[in-house]
Design a protein around this motif. Sequence first.
Motif, PDB file in Angstrom:
ATOM      1  N   CYS A 142     -16.866 -13.844   3.285  1.00 55.29           N
ATOM      2  CA  CYS A 142     -15.458 -13.645   3.616  1.00 55.29           C
ATOM      3  C   CYS A 142     -14.943 -14.770   4.511  1.00 55.29           C
ATOM      4  O   CYS A 142     -15.485 -15.021   5.591  1.00 55.29           O
ATOM      5  CB  CYS A 142     -15.269 -12.300   4.311  1.00 55.29           C
ATOM      6  SG  CYS A 142     -13.575 -11.972   4.856  1.00 55.29           S
ATOM      7  N   VAL A 143     -13.909 -15.442   4.049  1.00 58.21           N
ATOM      8  CA  VAL A 143     -13.235 -16.459   4.842  1.00 58.21           C
ATOM      9  C   VAL A 143     -12.111 -15.828   5.647  1.00 58.21           C
ATOM     10  O   VAL A 143     -11.939 -16.106   6.833  1.00 58.21           O
ATOM     11  CB  VAL A 143     -12.687 -17.579   3.936  1.00 58.21           C
ATOM     12  CG1 VAL A 143     -11.795 -18.532   4.722  1.00 58.21           C
ATOM     13  CG2 VAL A 143     -13.838 -18.334   3.281  1.00 58.21           C
ATOM     14  N   ARG A 144     -11.329 -14.976   4.987  1.00 57.77           N
ATOM     15  CA  ARG A 144     -10.263 -14.254   5.682  1.00 57.77           C
ATOM     16  C   ARG A 144      -9.975 -12.943   4.959  1.00 57.77           C
ATOM     17  O   ARG A 144      -9.813 -12.929   3.734  1.00 57.77           O
ATOM     18  CB  ARG A 144      -8.984 -15.084   5.768  1.00 57.77           C
ATOM     19  CG  ARG A 144      -7.809 -14.334   6.386  1.00 57.77           C
ATOM     20  CD  ARG A 144      -6.716 -15.246   6.830  1.00 57.77           C
ATOM     21  NE  ARG A 144      -7.108 -16.039   7.997  1.00 57.77           N
ATOM     22  CZ  ARG A 144      -6.307 -16.897   8.622  1.00 57.77           C
ATOM     23  NH1 ARG A 144      -5.071 -17.066   8.194  1.00 57.77           N
ATOM     24  NH2 ARG A 144      -6.724 -17.574   9.666  1.00 57.77           N
ATOM     25  N   PRO A 172     -15.900   5.268   2.226  1.00 61.92           N
ATOM     26  CA  PRO A 172     -15.922   3.807   2.098  1.00 61.92           C
ATOM     27  C   PRO A 172     -14.518   3.204   1.992  1.00 61.92           C
ATOM     28  O   PRO A 172     -13.586   3.869   1.569  1.00 61.92           O
ATOM     29  CB  PRO A 172     -16.712   3.578   0.804  1.00 61.92           C
ATOM     30  CG  PRO A 172     -16.535   4.844   0.024  1.00 61.92           C
ATOM     31  CD  PRO A 172     -16.451   5.953   1.028  1.00 61.92           C
ATOM     32  N   LEU A 173     -14.432   1.931   2.401  1.00 63.28           N
ATOM     33  CA  LEU A 173     -13.176   1.208   2.364  1.00 63.28           C
ATOM     34  C   LEU A 173     -13.232   0.153   1.265  1.00 63.28           C
ATOM     35  O   LEU A 173     -14.274  -0.472   1.044  1.00 63.28           O
ATOM     36  CB  LEU A 173     -12.897   0.523   3.702  1.00 63.28           C
ATOM     37  CG  LEU A 173     -12.744   1.393   4.939  1.00 63.28           C
ATOM     38  CD1 LEU A 173     -12.490   0.511   6.154  1.00 63.28           C
ATOM     39  CD2 LEU A 173     -11.614   2.401   4.760  1.00 63.28           C
ATOM     40  N   THR A 174     -12.114  -0.062   0.623  1.00 66.35           N
ATOM     41  CA  THR A 174     -11.990  -1.171  -0.332  1.00 66.35           C
ATOM     42  C   THR A 174     -11.242  -2.293   0.363  1.00 66.35           C
ATOM     43  O   THR A 174     -10.155  -2.073   0.905  1.00 66.35           O
ATOM     44  CB  THR A 174     -11.241  -0.735  -1.591  1.00 66.35           C
ATOM     45  OG1 THR A 174     -11.970   0.313  -2.245  1.00 66.35           O
ATOM     46  CG2 THR A 174     -11.089  -1.901  -2.560  1.00 66.35           C
ATOM     47  N   VAL A 175     -11.824  -3.475   0.370  1.00 62.92           N
ATOM     48  CA  VAL A 175     -11.185  -4.614   1.021  1.00 62.92           C
ATOM     49  C   VAL A 175     -10.962  -5.726   0.002  1.00 62.92           C
ATOM     50  O   VAL A 175     -11.706  -5.864  -0.966  1.00 62.92           O
ATOM     51  CB  VAL A 175     -12.029  -5.157   2.200  1.00 62.92           C
ATOM     52  CG1 VAL A 175     -12.183  -4.107   3.281  1.00 62.92           C
ATOM     53  CG2 VAL A 175     -13.398  -5.646   1.725  1.00 62.92           C
ATOM     54  N   ARG A 176      -9.911  -6.469   0.227  1.00 62.99           N
ATOM     55  CA  ARG A 176      -9.661  -7.677  -0.568  1.00 62.99           C
ATOM     56  C   ARG A 176      -9.634  -8.846   0.396  1.00 62.99           C
ATOM     57  O   ARG A 176      -9.016  -8.764   1.464  1.00 62.99           O
ATOM     58  CB  ARG A 176      -8.327  -7.578  -1.319  1.00 62.99           C
ATOM     59  CG  ARG A 176      -8.097  -8.722  -2.310  1.00 62.99           C
ATOM     60  CD  ARG A 176      -6.807  -8.510  -3.095  1.00 62.99           C
ATOM     61  NE  ARG A 176      -5.643  -8.606  -2.248  1.00 62.99           N
ATOM     62  CZ  ARG A 176      -5.076  -9.768  -1.893  1.00 62.99           C
ATOM     63  NH1 ARG A 176      -5.590 -10.925  -2.303  1.00 62.99           N
ATOM     64  NH2 ARG A 176      -4.008  -9.778  -1.125  1.00 62.99           N
ATOM     65  N   TYR A 177     -10.324  -9.908   0.042  1.00 64.72           N
ATOM     66  CA  TYR A 177     -10.428 -11.032   0.955  1.00 64.72           C
ATOM     67  C   TYR A 177     -10.536 -12.353   0.210  1.00 64.72           C
ATOM     68  O   TYR A 177     -10.790 -12.400  -1.000  1.00 64.72           O
ATOM     69  CB  TYR A 177     -11.632 -10.856   1.883  1.00 64.72           C
ATOM     70  CG  TYR A 177     -12.981 -10.797   1.179  1.00 64.72           C
ATOM     71  CD1 TYR A 177     -13.749 -11.952   0.981  1.00 64.72           C
ATOM     72  CD2 TYR A 177     -13.512  -9.588   0.747  1.00 64.72           C
ATOM     73  CE1 TYR A 177     -14.988 -11.902   0.363  1.00 64.72           C
ATOM     74  CE2 TYR A 177     -14.748  -9.523   0.120  1.00 64.72           C
ATOM     75  CZ  TYR A 177     -15.484 -10.676  -0.076  1.00 64.72           C
ATOM     76  OH  TYR A 177     -16.715 -10.624  -0.698  1.00 64.72           O
ATOM     77  N   THR A 178     -10.305 -13.430   0.944  1.00 64.30           N
ATOM     78  CA  THR A 178     -10.522 -14.769   0.411  1.00 64.30           C
ATOM     79  C   THR A 178     -11.985 -15.114   0.601  1.00 64.30           C
ATOM     80  O   THR A 178     -12.495 -15.105   1.726  1.00 64.30           O
ATOM     81  CB  THR A 178      -9.646 -15.803   1.142  1.00 64.30           C
ATOM     82  OG1 THR A 178      -8.262 -15.471   0.939  1.00 64.30           O
ATOM     83  CG2 THR A 178      -9.908 -17.214   0.627  1.00 64.30           C
TER      84      THR A 178
END
Length: 201
Positions: free
Chosen positions: A88-90, A115-121
């Motif tokens: 994960c960059v950001r 659980p959490l769903t995350v979106r990242y660069t």
Amino acid sequence: MPETPIAASSIAAQAFRFMEMGPISSFQDDSEQAQDALQQYPVALRSCLEACDWSFASTYRQLSEAALEAPQIVDPALPFAFLVPADCVRLREVQPVTVRWRIDGLTLRADVAGPLTVRYTARIENEAQLPATFQTAVSYRLATLLAPRWMATRTKIADLATAGQQTLQDAERIDARSASSARYDGRDARWSDDWVAGATW
């Protein structure tokens, strides 16, 4: 995993061309230029990835709650902890949207157990997966980082920085066309965009 660039880098070679120097053939060269490029390449790449929510580097991941190791202390307001993905960059988004969250170092703290769903660069190791304009922007950023040592003219160094910023903006504009158009103000997509509608919304 450490951010170690591949042995041969066309981005690094282009950076030296922008500095009006002979390009390095590989990060494994014995030259001081290659060693400097090897050191600064991850910084240049990461800073460009951080700059925008790039479609080509966007990824989703589902995170499960992780046990905190001592001496970390639980935040009563955000008692649940999740490990930020290593690539994960950001972090760009946490779902569901009602979750309250904060990043502390490598820990994502939240007010729900998940659980959490995350979106990242995500960090991209393979240069071939990067769009051409973005590669050029990274080359300019790398050249700007290297220039104070290898270039004597301040105006040329400033020109590199200006050209690099413009190229990064060009890459952002091109990447912005990678999704269907949508409204983010909650209204119907057919709503007029005239100035009266905007002023009265």
